[in-house]
Write an enzyme that holds these catalytic residues in place. Structure first.
Site, PDB file in Angstrom:
ATOM      1  N   ASP A 186       0.831  -1.208   0.000  1.00 63.23           N
ATOM      2  CA  ASP A 186       0.000   0.000   0.000  1.00 63.23           C
ATOM      3  C   ASP A 186       0.861   1.251   0.000  1.00 63.23           C
ATOM      4  OD1 ASP A 186       0.864  -0.674   2.573  1.00 63.23           O
ATOM      5  OD2 ASP A 186      -0.777   0.373   3.536  1.00 63.23           O
ATOM      6  N   ARG A 244       5.595   4.116   5.967  1.00 60.85           N
ATOM      7  CA  ARG A 244       5.209   3.957   7.370  1.00 60.85           C
ATOM      8  C   ARG A 244       5.209   2.490   7.796  1.00 60.85           C
ATOM      9  NH1 ARG A 244      -0.694   5.686   5.928  1.00 60.85           N
ATOM     10  NH2 ARG A 244      -1.614   3.687   5.370  1.00 60.85           N
ATOM     11  N   ASP A 245       4.801   2.266   9.037  1.00 58.20           N
ATOM     12  CA  ASP A 245       4.780   0.897   9.564  1.00 58.20           C
ATOM     13  C   ASP A 245       3.593   0.130   8.993  1.00 58.20           C
ATOM     14  OD1 ASP A 245       2.833   2.396  10.745  1.00 58.20           O
ATOM     15  OD2 ASP A 245       3.229   1.745  12.795  1.00 58.20           O
ATOM     16  N   GLU A 246       3.640  -0.093   7.690  1.00 58.72           N
ATOM     17  CA  GLU A 246       2.549  -0.819   7.058  1.00 58.72           C
ATOM     18  C   GLU A 246       3.083  -1.695   5.925  1.00 58.72           C
ATOM     19  OE1 GLU A 246      -0.974   1.308   7.124  1.00 58.72           O
ATOM     20  OE2 GLU A 246      -2.156  -0.320   6.313  1.00 58.72           O
ATOM     21  N   ASP A 258      -6.415  -2.187  -2.689  1.00 59.50           N
ATOM     22  CA  ASP A 258      -5.546  -1.318  -3.484  1.00 59.50           C
ATOM     23  C   ASP A 258      -5.085  -2.056  -4.736  1.00 59.50           C
ATOM     24  OD1 ASP A 258      -5.538  -0.934  -0.620  1.00 59.50           O
ATOM     25  OD2 ASP A 258      -3.978   0.581  -0.826  1.00 59.50           O
ATOM     26  N   GLU A 315      -2.111   9.149  -0.535  1.00 57.23           N
ATOM     27  CA  GLU A 315      -3.148   8.270   0.005  1.00 57.23           C
ATOM     28  C   GLU A 315      -4.493   8.998   0.093  1.00 57.23           C
ATOM     29  OE1 GLU A 315      -2.364   7.089   4.056  1.00 57.23           O
ATOM     30  OE2 GLU A 315      -3.622   5.309   3.829  1.00 57.23           O
ATOM     31  N   HIS A 355       0.891   6.211  -2.375  1.00 56.28           N
ATOM     32  CA  HIS A 355      -0.169   5.215  -2.301  1.00 56.28           C
ATOM     33  C   HIS A 355      -0.796   5.142  -3.693  1.00 56.28           C
ATOM     34  CE1 HIS A 355      -1.191   3.901   1.787  1.00 56.28           C
ATOM     35  NE2 HIS A 355      -2.334   3.438   1.309  1.00 56.28           N
TER      36      HIS A 355
HETATM   37  C1  RAM Z   1      -4.847   1.374   4.943  1.00 58.95           C
HETATM   38  C2  RAM Z   1      -3.955   0.899   3.862  1.00 58.95           C
HETATM   39  C3  RAM Z   1      -4.629   0.545   2.573  1.00 58.95           C
HETATM   40  C4  RAM Z   1      -6.104   0.382   2.665  1.00 58.95           C
HETATM   41  C5  RAM Z   1      -6.549  -0.068   4.014  1.00 58.95           C
HETATM   42  C6  RAM Z   1      -8.031  -0.201   4.145  1.00 58.95           C
HETATM   43  O1  RAM Z   1      -4.222   1.277   6.175  1.00 58.95           O
HETATM   44  O2  RAM Z   1      -2.956   1.850   3.653  1.00 58.95           O
HETATM   45  O3  RAM Z   1      -4.357   1.470   1.552  1.00 58.95           O
HETATM   46  O4  RAM Z   1      -6.481  -0.590   1.722  1.00 58.95           O
HETATM   47  O5  RAM Z   1      -6.081   0.738   5.021  1.00 58.95           O
END
Ligand code: RAM
Length: 940
Positions: A489, A493-495, A502, A789, A814
């Protein structure tokens, strides 16, 4: 005089030979698929037959000698996904191949140049190496970070010295790890890959790589070296730490481990294998901390001097630990690995406070920096990465949440200077904050290294509108920053997780920009591996479980259907459908059960999810589109795709079943969510109460939203008449919203195509060119170099507004909103595939009245180069198109009438053999075979 006909040789030439989508690859597919692209100077050319030769030695690659396969002359036009049907393939076997084609007159072309592939290790018994590692956890102290603690064990280094008794004619390294590895021979890194062996559900499959290391070895003593890091296997993943998940790291295991075997063939034909085993030594090196998300700390003083040299004495090193890694399913990595694809120079440096320098790289990207520094031993340079600056010039790190995103280098004090690049991490950034640098740094001290899956670039798009060009650039950069082994995504960040919503919405755009055939071959497998036992596809894949409530959600879970479908559409890949068929059927059974056989989802059907209803039209503006309406649409869409895919793989009975299901869902949808008289989309908003628990539920729910109409039109939930009326409602909604969009992740892609499909191309263009919030142009006006994003991720020159932004979830890279590119390619340039893989396609550009006078797009399809390029000049429209050999296109030329159209300076009726279609709604249709064609018509 030379007469081509007399020679009876066609100029049809097979080029760009590939096996399993890759050039000269290592593979473990026992029935590999072969592809080539044909070129010819002859218009309307196509292949009527082909012949493939496969041989175990290049000398045998001749008719009559080919020992593995001679297909003989096979009638047909296929040039891709041709399945190898020769002798069974064995481990380590090298296969050389070439192909020739016959043209439309059955004239024979020349043989292609030869290409090859090589088989990996096909049997478990081929692996005789052991898993080695070193558990440093007992000596690792936790480090305080943002009110929490980080646990970052050092990276072990391994060494083994071997002796090669003869000169080497062939050497292969077969290698994998739990965690990430780097392998060197005599101090030189093997391969150019980063973050290998990538991220999968390691309990289901683990990939290995094969490298040809013949040139790295000589007769005599050699030093084999390796290092390991936690990576996705045992490092930190996603936001687990942020949300206080019981597990924050080590989702798959605690101790990284390496398994490698170097197989050498000497010039005298003998062979030796040098495998990881208890003979290997281990120590700690310079890498004191190493984590894929948090970064690295490297102390150059701690690197054992000369350890890559044969004179080094490792007797004080410990014996490597043999790790019990269980019985893993090892497969060969099926895609292009993550590599450094470009280097970037900083554009400016400013001293933000004394000794703190901020480097602006001029572009937001994912990767690393190479540091060049001269100083004394013990000097410590800290590099902190961020995407944006605060108005006062400070690095913005709030949006990184719990990602430390920091690399630290401690100098050994080399008087000639030293250089360092981290090995096992990456960051998403435009700015680098440098502290502790000895003296004043210059632009020479930092080089940006762009990392990403090395998917070949196959798309180009250009206009005479600078903002649109910047938007396209931003889309491509965001794709590069997020296609890092899996489609993430965001990179910063911490993801960094493979969010399915997506990925499904962006898949079409991704395949126009880059050749993502191999990339998605890998990730679609990750997706099937992550399917829940009860049939739903997850929120993200791989799905290690960073939050127990992350289960499934409408329009996210359909990635399990949509992504394989997009792969089929882009590349004609039917094998991926066959392989995933059972999982996809299981998913459809889940839908059936979840909807209680009712063919639609009434309001509140997903109230058991967290958030309630799933993510809905994530990050939309204003009233929310009911998530259950969207769930119904995605259920129906999935059924329709299943019908199409079933047809493609010859399952006619299943095709009928899904066709019928898709119709039933559409009927149930319009019975419940459509006011048939007014063609308004409606919902029982009261069913959502005060909206608590739903994403942005406090905004209230309405069926009358841009996203609702855009989806109903785009995904065929209305009949033709209804569509036009709904298009009117959609246009009106935009007008009422000051001409602005209001869509989120589930509407941004569909909005412009839905407008174009219902005669509102002008509004689609207006949305594209808008520069006020919310719009793509707003991001660019505010300095974006990647896709954000949120529509309002940032505002320039408004500190107050900036301070109010949601930094808990704010990424500047994003790709979801970048899916607008589908419309740009399909409608502005007008290129749309009809049959899968552009075997037949349409070129129908929509010419706007104002603002844009030139559009040019190109795509290297699996059949070759497609292009469409138009410009307005002196009251004329000039359109140039190219159509690859072996394909057909219908071109729609905007004109006054059919006599108004010139092709290569002649009227259409003066051309022989041109298939002229109808003149309809201001466009003349012409059906063409391969070639490049120039049209001219009057501008309306
Ligand atoms: C966020 C992510 C992603 C999305 C979800 C629902 O944290 O970055 O883009 O699909 O949530």
């Amino acid at each position: 005089m030379l007469c081509i006909d007399a020679l009876a040789v066609s100029d049809l030439k097979p080029e760009y030979l590939r096996c399993e989508y890759l050039e000269n690859p290592f593979i473990d597919e026992k029935e590999p698929r072969l592809s080539w692209i044909l070129t010819s100077e002859v218009r309307d050319q196509h292949q009527t037959a082909y012949r493939i030769l496969v041989a175990s030695k290049i000398e045998l690659l001749e008719p009559g000698k080919a020992d593995l396969w001679d297909s003989d002359k096979v009638k047909g036009s296929e040039t891709s996904q041709v399945v190898y049907k020769g002798k069974p393939l064995l481990s380590r076997q090298k296969c050389y191949w070439k192909v020739k084609s016959w043209d439309k007159k059955d004239q024979e072309g020349e043989w292609s140049k030869s290409a090859s592939w090589e088989m990996g290790l096909l049997e478990k018994a081929d692996w005789n190496s052991k898993w080695i590692g070193k558990d440093f956890s007992s000596t690792t102290q936790p480090i305080p970070f943002k009110n929490k603690e980080l646990f970052l064990p050092p990276s072990p280094i391994f060494r083994n010295q071997i002796n090669l008794k003869e000169k080497v004619s062939k050497a292969r390294l077969y290698i994998t790890s739990l965690g990430l590895y780097e392998y060197k021979i005599n101090g030189e890194k093997v391969g150019k890959d980063f973050l290998a062996p990538g991220w999968t559900d390691y309990n289901k499959r683990l990939y290995y790589h094969v490298y040809d290391v013949t040139d790295q070895l000589d007769k005599g003593e050699q030093v084999l070296q390796a290092s390991l890091s936690s990576g996705w296997y045992s490092g930190y993943i996603g936001y687990a730490l942020l949300i206080g998940n019981p597990v924050v790291r080590g989702f798959y295991g605690d101790t990284p481990a390496l398994r490698a075997q170097l197989e050498v063939t000497y010039t005298n034909g003998e062979t030796s294998t040098f495998a990881t085993n208890e003979e290997w030594k281990v120590s700690s090196g310079g890498l004191l901390e190493s984590d894929i998300l948090h970064g690295e700390t490297f102390d150059a003083r701690k690197v054992p001097e000369n350890w890559s040299s044969t004179n080094f004495d490792d007797k004080n090193w410990e014996q490597a630990e043999i790790i019990n890694a269980g019985n893993r399913n090892l497969e060969l990595y099926p895609a292009q690995p993550v590599q450094m694809t470009e280097t970037i120079r900083p554009i400016e440096i400013h001293e933000q406070e004394e000794g703190k320098y901020i480097f602006n790289m001029g572009q937001n990207f994912a990767g690393l920096v190479k540091l060049k520094v001269k100083g004394k031993a013990g000097d410590k340079v800290v590099l902190k990465f961020g995407e944006m600056l605060h108005p006062d010039g400070r690095l913005m790190d709030e949006n990184l949440r719990m990602a430390r995103a920091t690399d630290t280098y401690i100098l050994k004090g080399d008087p000639d200077g030293e250089e360092w690049t981290p090995s096992f991490t990456y960051h998403g950034f435009q700015y680098v904050e440098v502290t502790g640098f000895p003296g004043k740094p210059t632009k020479e001290n930092i080089t940006g290294l762009v990392l990403g899956s090395n998917t070949p670039r196959v798309g180009h798009f250009e206009t005479d509108h600078p903002m649109v060009n910047q938007l396209y650039k931003n889309i491509v950069w965001t794709q590069r920053a997020n296609f890092v082994d899996i489609p993430t995504d965001c990179p910063q960040r911490d993801e960094r997780m493979g969010w399915t919503g997506d990925a499904q919405t962006y898949a079409g755009t991704a395949a126009i920009n880059m050749d993502v055939s191999a990339f998605f071959t890998k990730w679609i497998q990750d997706l099937h591996d992550a399917q829940w036992d009860y049939g739903a596809y997850p929120d993200y894949a791989p799905a290690p479980g960073v939050r127990s409530t992350d289960t499934y959600a409408p329009a996210w879970m359909e990635a399990g259907i949509i992504n394989p479908y997009e792969q089929y559409r882009a590349y004609g890949d039917t094998r991926i459908l066959e392989k995933g068929w059972e999982s996809m059927e299981k998913f459809m059974a889940f839908h059936h059960q979840k909807s209680k056989g009712a063919f639609f989802y009434p309001e509140g059907s997903f109230a058991d999810l967290s958030p309630k209803g799933g993510y809905g039209d994530w990050l939309s503006v204003g009233k929310k589109t009911p998530p259950d309406m969207l769930a119904t649409i995605y259920y129906g869409y999935a059924a329709q795709l299943m019908a199409e895919m079933a047809t493609a793989i010859g399952k006619s009975e299943r095709a009928m079943h899904y066709h019928d299901l898709s119709k039933k869902i559409r009927t149930a949808f319009s019975d419940h969510y459509l006011d048939k008289e007014t063609v308004r989309l409606v919902t029982n908003a009261a069913a959502y109460g005060d909206g608590k628990g739903y994403v942005d539920g406090q905004m209230g729910f309405s069926g009358n939203t841009q996203t609702a109409y855009a989806n109903a039109i785009y995904l065929d939930f209305l009949d033709e008449e209804q569509k036009m009326v709904a298009g009117g409602h959609l246009a009106q909604l935009i007008k009422d919203n000051d001409g602005k969009l209001a869509t989120g992740f589930l509407g941004a892609k569909q909005l412009l195509p839905a407008l174009s499909a219902t005669g509102h191309s002008d509004i689609a263009y207006q949305l594209l060119l808008n520069e006020e919030y919310p719009s793509w142009g707003f991001e660019i006006k505010n300095g974006a170099t990647t896709i954000w994003e949120r529509w309002d991720s940032y505002v320039k020159d408004d500190p107050e507004k900036l301070a109010s932004l949601n930094n808990g979830m704010n990424s500047f890279s994003h790709y979801a909103f970048g899916s607008v590119f589908e419309w740009m390619f399909h409608n502005m340039a007008g290129i749309k595939s009809e049959e899968a893989a552009y075997k037949t396609f349409v070129i129908a550009p929509e010419i706007p009245k104002n603002d844009i006078n030139y559009v040019s797009a190109r795509h290297e399809s699996i059949h070759g180069k497609i292009s469409s390029s138009w410009k307005k000049e002196g009251g004329k429209l000039l359109l140039e198109v190219s159509i690859p050999v072996n394909t057909k296109a219908t071109v729609f030329i905007p004109a006054k009438d059919e006599l108004d159209v010139l092709l290569d300076n002649k009227r259409l009726d003066q051309h022989e053999g041109i298939q002229k279609g109808n003149f309809y709604k201001g466009k003349q249709a012409v059906k063409l075979g391969s070639g490049t064609y120039k049209f001219e018509s009057s501008l309306n």
